[in-house]
Design an enzyme around this catalytic site. Structure first.
Site, mmCIF file in Angstrom:
data_model
loop_
_atom_site.group_PDB
_atom_site.id
_atom_site.type_symbol
_atom_site.label_atom_id
_atom_site.label_comp_id
_atom_site.label_asym_id
_atom_site.label_seq_id
_atom_site.Cartn_x
_atom_site.Cartn_y
_atom_site.Cartn_z
ATOM 1 N N HIS A 109 0.665 -1.173 -0.006
ATOM 2 C CA HIS A 109 0.300 -0.144 -0.076
ATOM 3 C C HIS A 109 0.986 1.105 -0.067
ATOM 4 C CE1 HIS A 109 -3.535 -2.439 1.849
ATOM 5 N NE2 HIS A 109 -1.971 -3.481 2.540
ATOM 6 N N TYR A 110 0.579 2.292 -0.397
ATOM 7 C CA TYR A 110 0.775 3.376 -0.109
ATOM 8 C C TYR A 110 -0.182 4.338 1.274
ATOM 9 C CZ TYR A 110 -2.214 6.072 -3.988
ATOM 10 O OH TYR A 110 -3.131 6.262 -4.584
ATOM 11 N N THR A 111 0.644 5.480 1.363
ATOM 12 C CA THR A 111 -0.328 5.806 2.670
ATOM 13 C C THR A 111 -1.208 6.576 2.490
ATOM 14 O OG1 THR A 111 1.515 7.687 3.550
ATOM 15 C CG2 THR A 111 2.091 5.325 4.108
ATOM 16 N N GLU A 124 2.704 -1.084 4.594
ATOM 17 C CA GLU A 124 2.334 0.764 4.205
ATOM 18 C C GLU A 124 3.466 0.939 4.201
ATOM 19 O OE1 GLU A 124 -0.458 2.349 3.607
ATOM 20 O OE2 GLU A 124 -2.116 0.960 4.596
ATOM 21 N N HIS A 182 -2.586 -3.855 -3.149
ATOM 22 C CA HIS A 182 -4.125 -3.180 -2.905
ATOM 23 C C HIS A 182 -5.379 -2.471 -4.210
ATOM 24 C CE1 HIS A 182 -6.750 -1.195 0.125
ATOM 25 N NE2 HIS A 182 -7.025 -2.072 -0.115
ATOM 26 N N ASP A 206 -3.485 2.170 -5.241
ATOM 27 C CA ASP A 206 -1.977 1.732 -4.430
ATOM 28 C C ASP A 206 -1.822 0.024 -4.477
ATOM 29 O OD1 ASP A 206 -3.341 1.193 -2.197
ATOM 30 O OD2 ASP A 206 -2.657 1.178 -1.099
#
Length: 262
Positions: A42-44, A105, A153, A163
């Site tokens: 994921h990215y935040t 993440e 994701h 993401d």
């Protein structure tokens, strides 16, 4: 003083009872594997301080958080506990992947919109990806996971998530031996074939499902199918991820699925 002895014995017995059953562990079955079957990236969408706040005291969580400057790995949830990072998700027929995955993440803003309303994506820091690769190798070795275990994701929830985005360097993971990558010469040959006759929507939906995606079987290039195609393209053809079925996308799918069978 002796009159307190029965009470002490009673408390000792009570403590023994509360310690749980005696379990004999001398026999161990050979038929088992890790409960963790996937690793979801994921990215935040936000910076470090806000990410820590959301992931530790919000409604979502992840097992690991990787900062970008400086590049550093933080463990937020023990791997034997379930983290709330995947949501409604499907991969390779498994659903609700919180129960069978490790979530990672990465600090990255994701994207911003320019004046034309187009998404402008933010790149990942090289050192951050270096740390991710070390972490992935460790997790995959400990849990006995293969090259099809690492997903984004957007792969497990293509109708609602994008993401880790089209600038995530999947090829670096492939070069590190962590995911499969299509052979360029094989793709070129297959693309030449598909340029003379593009498969229909039913073929694309079937091949995407073989790869692992949850894709509708409508026989149409509907919005849901285009979203899945775009998710696949964000991994393997990042220069154009328009969700349109074409000869190159067909070739990439065919080569990857056949490399899995061999």
């Amino acid at each position: 003083m002796t009159r307190f002895l029965p009470l002490a014995l009673f408390l000792l017995l009570l403590a023994g009872c509360s310690s749980g059953p005696h379990i004999d562990k001398r026999y161990v079955s050979a038929n088992h594997d890790s409960r963790e079957q996937f690793i979801v990236l994921h990215y935040t969408s936000t910076g470090f301080e806000q990410s820590v706040k959301l992931l530790t005291h919000g409604e979502v969580s992840a097992h690991y958080l990787i900062d970008r400057d400086p590049a550093r790995i933080y463990q937020l949830v023990d791997e034997n506990r379930r983290a709330w990072h995947a949501g409604e998700s499907t991969w390779n027929g498994r659903t609700w992947l919180n129960s069978s995955s490790i979530g990672i993440e990465m600090i990255n803003p994701g994207y911003r919109l320019n004046e034309d309303g187009q998404r402008v994506w933010y790149p990942y820091a090289d050192a951050q990806i270096d740390e991710l690769i070390v972490l992935l190798k460790d997790i995959m070795q400990r849990h006995g996971l293969g090259p099809d275990a690492v997903v984004g994701h957007s792969d497990i929830a293509p109708q609602r998530k994008v993401d880790p985005g089209p600038l995530f360097p999947w090829k670096r993971l492939a070069d590190a031996g962590l995911i499969r990558w299509p052979d360029a010469a094989s793709v070129e040959r297959a693309q030449a074939v598909y340029a003379n006759g593009l498969p229909d929507a039913t073929w694309f939906q079937g091949e995407l499902a073989k790869f692992g995606y949850d894709v509708p079987r409508t026989g149409l290039f509907d919005e849901q199918t285009r979203n899945v195609i775009a998710a696949f393209q964000m991994r393997y053809r990042q220069q154009r991820y328009d969700g349109q079925a074409d000869a190159e996308t067909a070739a990439l799918l065919w080569v990857l699925n056949n490399s899995r069978r061999s």
